[in-house]
Enzyme design. Structure first.
Site: not given
Length: 246
Positions: A37, A58, A168
């Protein structure tokens, strides 16, 4: 038929290379190929210097590899290599899109093993010295994100729980605070924001829910937002966020 390799979904933990599990580090050192990642650090990748490294990063709001392409690449790697590692930030089973990757691999009979990692919420609780539960104050914790699938509501219902952890959360945290205030949460509800948890550039901010509703400063890394009375400073606790600014 060519013998298929085995795929390991490994949690890299919150960021610091020494917070990966012993098992995760051992498997990385044996891997033939590692699909990693965007948030995996160079220090973590040094643990698998013998492997072919493939970035499938991502990042929210940024151009990144489509999940369908990652699924196909995992299958292709399992057809070419004996030991394939999919290295994910945090824990693979929490906001890690593991379900989609498992489905793609299982559909073709490819062996899969999951190695858990320290999820960022637990690491953030440790670095701020703020337990997420507290006797008589908080007996429930919810992990949530505002990111949704295309066919889901833009603003899913917020969890009803004592301590709320928004992953997030940088861009969405103000909207979350506004919704909580509208639901009757106190403006003085403690909020702790951790950016780049466990990394050298980690930043900690202590706010109230009213502060959060006004928005956060621009972030340069992943942001975790923790909300709830359990996050209130203890009587003799040193505010490490203030100490870092001194």
């Amino acid at each position: 038929m060519t013998e298929l390799g085995k795929v390991y979904l490994i949690g890299a933990g919150p960021g610091a290379a020494d917070l990966i599990t012993v098992r995760g580090a051992r498997l990385l050192a044996q891997a033939d190929v590692v699909l990693y990642d965007a948030l995996v650090t160079p220090e973590m990748l040094a643990l698998c210097s013998q492997a072919e490294l493939i970035s499938v990063g991502k990042r929210s709001g940024q151009r990144s590899t489509a999940q369908e392409a990652i699924n196909r690449l995992l299958v292709e790697c399992a057809q070419q290599y004996r030991m394939v590692v999919r290295l994910k930030g945090g824990d693979p089973m929490l906001f890690g899109r593991a379900d989609e990757e498992l489905r793609a691999l299982e559909a073709l009979g490819i062996a899969v093993e999951i190695v858990p990692g320290i999820t960022t919420a637990v690491a953030a609780a440790a670095t701020t010295r703020q337990p997420l539960t507290k006797r008589g104050v908080a007996r429930s914790v919810a992990f949530f994100t505002s990111s949704t699938a295309p066919d889901q509501p833009e603003h899913p219902a917020l969890p009803h729980t004592d301590t709320m952890i928004q992953y997030m959360g940088g861009r969405e945290a103000a909207a979350t605070a506004e919704r909580l205030l509208a639901q009757g949460r106190s403006m003085e509800t403690p909020v702790v924001v951790v950016e780049n948890c466990s990394r050298p550039d980690e930043r900690i901010a202590r706010l109230t829910l009213a502060d959060l509703a006004r928005g956060l400063d621009a972030a340069h890394g992943p942001v975790l937002v923790m909300i709830g009375e359990a996050l209130r400073l203890r009587e003799h606790q040193v505010d490490n966020a203030a100490a870092a600014r001194a």
